[in-house]
Motif scaffolding. Structure first.
Motif, mmCIF file in Angstrom:
data_model
loop_
_atom_site.group_PDB
_atom_site.id
_atom_site.type_symbol
_atom_site.label_atom_id
_atom_site.label_comp_id
_atom_site.label_asym_id
_atom_site.label_seq_id
_atom_site.Cartn_x
_atom_site.Cartn_y
_atom_site.Cartn_z
ATOM 1 N N GLU A 189 0.825 -1.224 0.000
ATOM 2 C CA GLU A 189 0.000 0.000 0.000
ATOM 3 C C GLU A 189 0.854 1.267 0.000
ATOM 4 O O GLU A 189 0.328 2.372 -0.082
ATOM 5 C CB GLU A 189 -0.833 0.044 1.300
ATOM 6 N N GLY A 190 2.172 1.096 0.230
ATOM 7 C CA GLY A 190 3.055 2.253 0.319
ATOM 8 C C GLY A 190 3.089 2.899 1.699
ATOM 9 O O GLY A 190 3.544 4.037 1.843
ATOM 10 N N LYS A 191 2.610 2.184 2.709
ATOM 11 C CA LYS A 191 2.567 2.754 4.054
ATOM 12 C C LYS A 191 3.925 2.618 4.753
ATOM 13 O O LYS A 191 4.694 1.699 4.484
ATOM 14 C CB LYS A 191 1.521 2.023 4.909
ATOM 15 N N THR A 192 4.173 3.548 5.655
ATOM 16 C CA THR A 192 5.370 3.463 6.504
ATOM 17 C C THR A 192 4.959 2.940 7.873
ATOM 18 O O THR A 192 4.165 3.572 8.564
ATOM 19 C CB THR A 192 6.001 4.860 6.665
ATOM 20 N N ILE A 193 5.491 1.797 8.231
ATOM 21 C CA ILE A 193 5.163 1.195 9.528
ATOM 22 C C ILE A 193 6.259 1.566 10.516
ATOM 23 O O ILE A 193 7.431 1.264 10.298
ATOM 24 C CB ILE A 193 5.055 -0.338 9.438
ATOM 25 N N LYS A 194 5.879 2.237 11.598
ATOM 26 C CA LYS A 194 6.889 2.677 12.557
ATOM 27 C C LYS A 194 6.998 1.746 13.758
ATOM 28 O O LYS A 194 8.092 1.434 14.203
ATOM 29 C CB LYS A 194 6.557 4.098 13.037
ATOM 30 N N LEU A 195 5.858 1.350 14.317
ATOM 31 C CA LEU A 195 5.886 0.630 15.591
ATOM 32 C C LEU A 195 4.941 -0.563 15.553
ATOM 33 O O LEU A 195 3.927 -0.538 14.864
ATOM 34 C CB LEU A 195 5.425 1.547 16.741
#
Lengths: 434, 434
Positions: free
Chosen positions: A193-199
């Motif tokens: 999806e192009g998401k940035t997963i941080k935590l």
């Protein structure tokens, strides 16, 4: 208590809140709110907080610890001594990291669970671990960034994260906790999806609200998946020491000092009223995390820090935890037996090994939110499952807390609740049949 | 104390901080930080907090209230009674707004200053007013939005605001406080830039750090300008009751309940160690503000709330404020006399009518930051002026606090500081001449 009495009883009843919202919307100041402000939600747990303390009502709602076994007389004298002998320190501003002695003691608490390499220099004392969750979202997440969490998860964390416009996404659990394959799948889907997963926010031991525990075998697998994907783990472990039988499971932080930001709390092993917890922060992340904590509160209360410190220094705190474990274990058994006795066959629930909560699943098609009002009319209260998941849809789950309720009241509360659940189940059956 | 000793003495010395920062930059987790995180600054005031408590050093740095006049023995007994008689309430979770009695008492405190229409329902008890500043930036400001503030202003507010990527812009003050014409000019300039101005943050009485007070005549003018431009005023008034002579000036909130979000604090009229303040919020803004407070800390500490509440109920708190006013007035006079005696003619300073601080201006070309280290070597410490303004440039100002220092120490501290300032002034003269 009727629904109307409920509305009048809570400090900020739903109707008043709606009126306040209408007042806000029509005011020229409405345009002053940040985008963020529209993401800040009301917590169902807090909604029923005030009603829960009404006389006559049996609250199976709040996650309050049992405090009657604390030596209140002695603690009173300890507080007296702190103020009369050290008042100039206790009542003054303190350091932003928290007091060194308390940070050392937090290391001892963590050692009891298997984290043996914690350095007090890597700890920040926070205003409850709620505040650490707020700061974690603040320093790690831009709007739209993803925090992964268990489904279900702690409503306070959801509220803290969503206040920063975080995109909270869930990972399924089974009876052994987070499912590693499902985690990997969710990560791949979000990356696509192009998401940035941080935590990854996780409560691996006795998850709030489900009571489910991530097995030892899966813990390292989860850390490794996150590490490979450069996702920091936010391990929230307020209940870890409250395992009913056997030794506490090793926290994920124990073998993974670089990849886990660990949150501890004095609320469940001592008392929530001091509003103190701590964060054990990987050294390379410490500075920004610490500065952010300081920017919010300057320093945690020296007075309550000194009280907790004295408690851990002078009292048999491990003995208190042992007693609490026994007490909570008995209450949990009592609730499980009552559920077994009173609930219909198509309702299921978890069998926690520790902590405060049992998670009840009703058949598909039942929405537990409206049942809350019926429960209040019947003299008991629970938290509807929808509170514990980021989505907006209805939920067929509910959380029951056994921690602060006597066995007699647990039995009576479940007895009051059962006909409501039974009726709802029957109604859903009729709907399906029709 | 040498500069090296200073570095070793502070909990997070500058060198260690730099090392931590290098460690962070090279780690794969560095990319996890939010944009926001890079805006969170270290506070010069907090930097010198730890050094300030070193023996032998005379600290003119920290804005700590004088606590020795508090009845510590009695307060100890009060705390004992709260825990032994009401421990189950004091040590448990509480409501998110704060206790009703304390909110009523906050109204009494405000009434003593001229706010006579406050309703406890419009108050949120906060974890210090620092926490209210954090929440205000959170619910009102998107990245790039402007908060206007006095130049200079409270460093903790700057840190709280900048953590939300707020564009903090200043408005000049003169001896009568914020200059209304300059405020109007700044608003027009920012509007021409296309900026969105959300808040004016102001400490109208005995501004920290300058000690300057906004005159009564100007107060309404400032509110009217903001109101016309739909800018909410965030009035921070921790020192208002600590006016040396005469009645406190009426807060801007008194006549403007719709346009002012008012912040009060128990830190300066009682004790900072309880970490409690309050926000009196215009009703149309209350709901989101309150929910945001709850999302950060769940609830303020019931234990410290009950202590403050008992203090306001059972003690002569107004008498304590009267005594404090006299004490601070004497210390302020002592410091003014010492400055008069020891500082060269081309150094000027403010003459506050209350509060904790005097603001010293050195000639142009002097940078007070490096002088801090020389002062520490000479056995005293102050806060360099650069801390109190959002820009990055050097400052020829410095803040001196007289609140927590005995008159003898004030004289000795100024005596130790004087040769350093004199040498800096002379060096700047030589530079200009050359």
């Amino acid at each position: 208590m009727t629904r109307e009495e409920f509305s009048n009883a809570v400090e900020l009843p739903v109707d008043t809140m709606a009126a306040l919202e209408r007042a806000a919307e029509s005011h020229r100041h409405e345009m002053l709110f940040s985008n963020r402000a529209f993401h800040i939600k009301q917590s169902a747990v807090r909604d029923v907080f005030d009603i829960s303390i009404q006389p006559g009502l049996i609250s199976l709602a709040g996650g309050s610890p049992y405090l009657k076994s604390l030596p209140l007389e002695d603690l009173g004298r300890t507080a007296q001594r702190i103020i009369s002998d050290h008042g100039l320190e206790a009542l003054q501003y303190g350091g932003g990291q928290g007091m060194e002695e308390l940070r050392r003691q937090a290391c001892e608490v963590m050692a009891a669970e298997g984290i043996t390499d914690a350095d007090p220099a890597d700890i920040v004392i926070t205003t409850g671990s709620q505040s650490a969750q707020d700061v974690a979202a603040k320093v790690f997440c831009d709007p739209g960034d993803v925090i992964l969490c268990e489904d279900p998860t702690y409503v306070g964390a959801l509220n803290a994260f969503e206040a920063y416009e975080v995109d909270v996404r869930t990972v399924p659990m089974d009876a052994d906790g987070l499912v590693p394959e499902a985690l990997e799948q969710q990560i791949r889907a979000l990356q696509a999806e192009g998401k940035t997963i941080k935590l990854l926010y996780t409560i691996p031991s006795f998850n709030n609200p489900s009571g489910v525990t991530l097995t030892e075998a899966r813990r390292q697998a989860v850390v490794d998946i996150c590490s490979r994907n450069n996702i920091l783990i936010l391990e929230d472990n307020p209940y870890g020491l409250l395992r009913f039988d056997g030794r506490p499971l090793r926290p994920m932080r124990a073998s993974n000092p670089q990849d886990v930001l660990y949150l501890g709390s004095f609320s469940k092993i001592f008392a929530p009223g001091v509003r103190l917890g701590w964060a054990l922060v990987p050294r390379h992340l410490y500075r920004r995390f610490y500065l952010a904590c300081e920017a919010v509160v300057l320093c945690p209360s020296p007075l309550t820090q000194m009280l907790v410190s004295a408690y851990l220094r002078e009292y048999d705190w491990m003995g208190h935890i042992r007693d609490s474990r026994e007490l909570y274990a008995e209450r949990c058994s009592t609730m499980l037996a009552a559920l077994e006795e009173h609930l219909p066959g198509d309702v299921s629930w978890t069998r926690p090994e520790g902590g405060f909560f049992i998670w009840v699943t009703l058949p598909d098609g039942v929405d537990t939110y409206p049942l809350l009002y019926e429960a209040i009319d019947a003299g008991t209260v629970f938290i509807p499952g929808a509170a514990f998941t980021p989505g907006e849809g209805p939920s067929n789950k509910l959380r029951l807390a056994f921690s602060a309720v006597s066995p007699e009241d647990i039995r009576e509360g479940v007895r009051r609740l059962a006909p409501i659940l039974r009726a709802a189940v029957d109604k859903a059956k009729v709907r399906r049949a029709g």
